[in-house]
Design a protein around this motif. Structure first.
Motif, PDB file in Angstrom:
ATOM      1  N   PHE A 107       0.829  -1.204   0.000  1.00 47.03           N
ATOM      2  CA  PHE A 107       0.000   0.000   0.000  1.00 47.03           C
ATOM      3  C   PHE A 107       0.864   1.255   0.000  1.00 47.03           C
ATOM      4  CE2 PHE A 107      -2.450   3.277   2.241  1.00 47.03           C
ATOM      5  CZ  PHE A 107      -3.600   3.316   1.459  1.00 47.03           C
ATOM      6  N   SER A 108       1.935   1.240   0.806  1.00 48.84           N
ATOM      7  CA  SER A 108       2.831   2.398   0.864  1.00 48.84           C
ATOM      8  C   SER A 108       3.555   2.600  -0.461  1.00 48.84           C
ATOM      9  CB  SER A 108       3.845   2.218   1.996  1.00 48.84           C
ATOM     10  OG  SER A 108       3.195   2.079   3.243  1.00 48.84           O
ATOM     11  N   ALA A 109       3.947   1.491  -1.107  1.00 46.65           N
ATOM     12  CA  ALA A 109       4.612   1.608  -2.405  1.00 46.65           C
ATOM     13  C   ALA A 109       3.677   2.218  -3.442  1.00 46.65           C
ATOM     14  CB  ALA A 109       5.103   0.239  -2.865  1.00 46.65           C
ATOM     15  N   GLY A 110       2.421   1.804  -3.422  1.00 48.61           N
ATOM     16  CA  GLY A 110       1.457   2.388  -4.349  1.00 48.61           C
ATOM     17  C   GLY A 110       1.250   3.871  -4.105  1.00 48.61           C
ATOM     18  N   GLN A 111       1.144   4.256  -2.842  1.00 47.88           N
ATOM     19  CA  GLN A 111       0.992   5.672  -2.524  1.00 47.88           C
ATOM     20  C   GLN A 111       2.236   6.466  -2.903  1.00 47.88           C
ATOM     21  OE1 GLN A 111      -0.241   5.986   1.635  1.00 47.88           O
ATOM     22  NE2 GLN A 111      -2.249   6.625   0.929  1.00 47.88           N
ATOM     23  N   ALA A 112       3.416   5.864  -2.671  1.00 50.70           N
ATOM     24  CA  ALA A 112       4.653   6.559  -3.029  1.00 50.70           C
ATOM     25  C   ALA A 112       4.744   6.774  -4.534  1.00 50.70           C
ATOM     26  CB  ALA A 112       5.856   5.762  -2.527  1.00 50.70           C
ATOM     27  N   PHE A 113       4.362   5.756  -5.305  1.00 51.14           N
ATOM     28  CA  PHE A 113       4.384   5.904  -6.762  1.00 51.14           C
ATOM     29  C   PHE A 113       3.383   6.957  -7.218  1.00 51.14           C
ATOM     30  CE2 PHE A 113       2.847   4.776 -10.996  1.00 51.14           C
ATOM     31  CZ  PHE A 113       4.042   4.786 -11.707  1.00 51.14           C
ATOM     32  N   GLN A 114       2.212   6.969  -6.594  1.00 54.87           N
ATOM     33  CA  GLN A 114       1.216   7.975  -6.946  1.00 54.87           C
ATOM     34  C   GLN A 114       1.719   9.376  -6.611  1.00 54.87           C
ATOM     35  OE1 GLN A 114      -2.450   7.602  -4.820  1.00 54.87           O
ATOM     36  NE2 GLN A 114      -3.565   9.015  -6.140  1.00 54.87           N
ATOM     37  N   GLY A 115       2.342   9.514  -5.427  1.00 52.75           N
ATOM     38  CA  GLY A 115       2.897  10.812  -5.072  1.00 52.75           C
ATOM     39  C   GLY A 115       4.025  11.231  -5.994  1.00 52.75           C
ATOM     40  N   PHE A 116       4.864  10.253  -6.392  1.00 50.56           N
ATOM     41  CA  PHE A 116       5.950  10.556  -7.329  1.00 50.56           C
ATOM     42  C   PHE A 116       5.392  11.031  -8.665  1.00 50.56           C
ATOM     43  CE2 PHE A 116       8.721   9.248 -10.797  1.00 50.56           C
ATOM     44  CZ  PHE A 116       9.934   9.816 -10.423  1.00 50.56           C
ATOM     45  N   ALA A 117       4.368  10.333  -9.150  1.00 52.76           N
ATOM     46  CA  ALA A 117       3.790  10.709 -10.444  1.00 52.76           C
ATOM     47  C   ALA A 117       3.132  12.081 -10.375  1.00 52.76           C
ATOM     48  CB  ALA A 117       2.779   9.650 -10.884  1.00 52.76           C
ATOM     49  N   ASN A 118       2.415  12.351  -9.299  1.00 50.21           N
ATOM     50  CA  ASN A 118       1.729  13.640  -9.182  1.00 50.21           C
ATOM     51  C   ASN A 118       2.695  14.794  -8.963  1.00 50.21           C
ATOM     52  OD1 ASN A 118      -0.763  12.373  -9.455  1.00 50.21           O
ATOM     53  ND2 ASN A 118      -1.015  12.110  -7.249  1.00 50.21           N
ATOM     54  N   THR A 119       3.874  14.494  -8.404  1.00 48.02           N
ATOM     55  CA  THR A 119       4.823  15.564  -8.089  1.00 48.02           C
ATOM     56  C   THR A 119       5.805  15.818  -9.221  1.00 48.02           C
ATOM     57  OG1 THR A 119       4.661  15.034  -5.732  1.00 48.02           O
ATOM     58  CG2 THR A 119       6.561  16.349  -6.437  1.00 48.02           C
ATOM     59  N   TYR A 120       6.383  14.742  -9.765  1.00 46.90           N
ATOM     60  CA  TYR A 120       7.506  14.909 -10.687  1.00 46.90           C
ATOM     61  C   TYR A 120       7.115  14.876 -12.156  1.00 46.90           C
ATOM     62  CZ  TYR A 120      10.380  14.307  -6.558  1.00 46.90           C
ATOM     63  OH  TYR A 120      10.955  14.470  -5.325  1.00 46.90           O
ATOM     64  N   LEU A 121       6.048  14.187 -12.512  1.00 46.51           N
ATOM     65  CA  LEU A 121       5.652  14.188 -13.920  1.00 46.51           C
ATOM     66  C   LEU A 121       5.265  15.579 -14.413  1.00 46.51           C
ATOM     67  CD1 LEU A 121       3.709  10.820 -14.350  1.00 46.51           C
ATOM     68  CD2 LEU A 121       6.060  11.391 -14.994  1.00 46.51           C
ATOM     69  N   PRO A 122       4.507  16.368 -13.633  1.00 48.93           N
ATOM     70  CA  PRO A 122       4.272  17.753 -14.089  1.00 48.93           C
ATOM     71  C   PRO A 122       5.558  18.567 -14.198  1.00 48.93           C
ATOM     72  CG  PRO A 122       2.660  17.132 -12.433  1.00 48.93           C
ATOM     73  CD  PRO A 122       3.691  16.050 -12.451  1.00 48.93           C
ATOM     74  N   GLN A 123       6.532  18.303 -13.310  1.00 47.70           N
ATOM     75  CA  GLN A 123       7.804  19.008 -13.414  1.00 47.70           C
ATOM     76  C   GLN A 123       8.555  18.615 -14.682  1.00 47.70           C
ATOM     77  OE1 GLN A 123      10.179  18.691  -9.879  1.00 47.70           O
ATOM     78  NE2 GLN A 123       8.492  19.210  -8.508  1.00 47.70           N
ATOM     79  N   LEU A 124       8.498  17.330 -15.032  1.00 45.51           N
ATOM     80  CA  LEU A 124       9.138  16.896 -16.272  1.00 45.51           C
ATOM     81  C   LEU A 124       8.486  17.550 -17.485  1.00 45.51           C
ATOM     82  CD1 LEU A 124       9.631  13.079 -15.558  1.00 45.51           C
ATOM     83  CD2 LEU A 124      11.382  14.851 -15.589  1.00 45.51           C
ATOM     84  N   ALA A 125       7.170  17.653 -17.453  1.00 46.71           N
ATOM     85  CA  ALA A 125       6.474  18.277 -18.581  1.00 46.71           C
ATOM     86  C   ALA A 125       6.835  19.758 -18.702  1.00 46.71           C
ATOM     87  CB  ALA A 125       4.963  18.107 -18.415  1.00 46.71           C
ATOM     88  N   LYS A 126       6.982  20.436 -17.565  1.00 44.53           N
ATOM     89  CA  LYS A 126       7.312  21.859 -17.602  1.00 44.53           C
ATOM     90  C   LYS A 126       8.788  22.119 -17.877  1.00 44.53           C
ATOM     91  CE  LYS A 126       3.555  23.344 -14.565  1.00 44.53           C
ATOM     92  NZ  LYS A 126       3.186  24.035 -13.295  1.00 44.53           N
TER      93      LYS A 126
END
Length: 219
Positions: A107-126
């Motif tokens: 469960f923690s791994a899933g939340q960590a991946f979700q947090g990583f995607a929500n935090t860093y993917l927009p930064q990569l796009a920008k």
């Protein structure tokens, strides 16, 4: 002396806070029994506070209220599943503790991946910024263009520093990596500076508490 006792009785919380603050600050001189006493007091208060938070924020809304107030008895299975953690202290049945641990890690791994995607993917796009920027009237926005150019230079040079898969024989790559290293040092220095500023803000707050709220030397 009577006036002092009257002041202490009228402001016991202020005097307790001042004594605790001074006791913890004695560590600046060296570690001593006075400091260790207030350190244990702080740890004890933190432990007690965490227990209160556990009861009010977890057990009451997620166990007591649903089961005993709303009749949602199936929440007891979740509570019993959590109790399997304590089988880690049993030599014979410690394998049962791996069930909630594995579930929690997944469960923690899933939340960590979700947090990583929500935090860093927009930064990569920008990170993909145009070098030619125009204003609404069609003219070149020189300030924004220079800003994007500096951003791209910093991004590329810092990324080139982490090219460890092959030897950096090219002089251009080595120079780029060295420049990226200096840029990171500047960034780390700025982060460290903000950390020091935050610590100094805490120190000034305690000093203001002592000289204003306690001693009333500063108004």
């Amino acid at each position: 002396m009577d006036a002092l006792w009257q002041d202490i009785l009228s402001r016991p919380g202020v005097y307790a806070g001042a004594i605790c603050t001074i006791g913890l600050m004695t560590l600046i001189y060296r570690e001593n029994a006075f400091y260790r006493f207030f350190e244990h007091v702080f740890i004890g208060l933190a432990a007690g506070f965490s227990i209160v938070v556990l009861i009010k924020e977890i057990l009451d809304p997620f166990l007591y209220q649903p089961v005993f107030k709303k009749g949602e008895w199936y929440w007891t299975f979740v509570f019993m599943f959590g109790l399997l953690f304590y089988f880690i202290h049993s030599r014979k049945y410690n394998w049962l503790s791996r069930l909630p641990i594995g579930f929690l890690m997944g469960f923690s791994a899933g939340q960590a991946f979700q947090g990583f995607a929500n935090t860093y993917l927009p930064q990569l796009a920008k990170s993909f910024r145009p070098l030619y920027v125009t204003k609404p009237d069609g003219a070149l926005d020189m300030a924004q263009a220079v800003n994007n150019l500096i951003f791209m230079i910093v991004l590329v040079t810092v990324m080139s520093y982490f090219f460890f898969s092959f030897e950096q024989r090219s002089k251009v790559i080595r120079s780029s990596a060295q420049f990226g290293r200096w840029v990171m040092m500047v960034a780390f220095g700025a982060i460290f500076g903000t950390t020091i500023m935050a610590r100094m803000a805490l120190l000034f707050d305690r000093m203001y508490f002592i000289f204003s709220d306690w001693l009333k030397l500063v108004q």
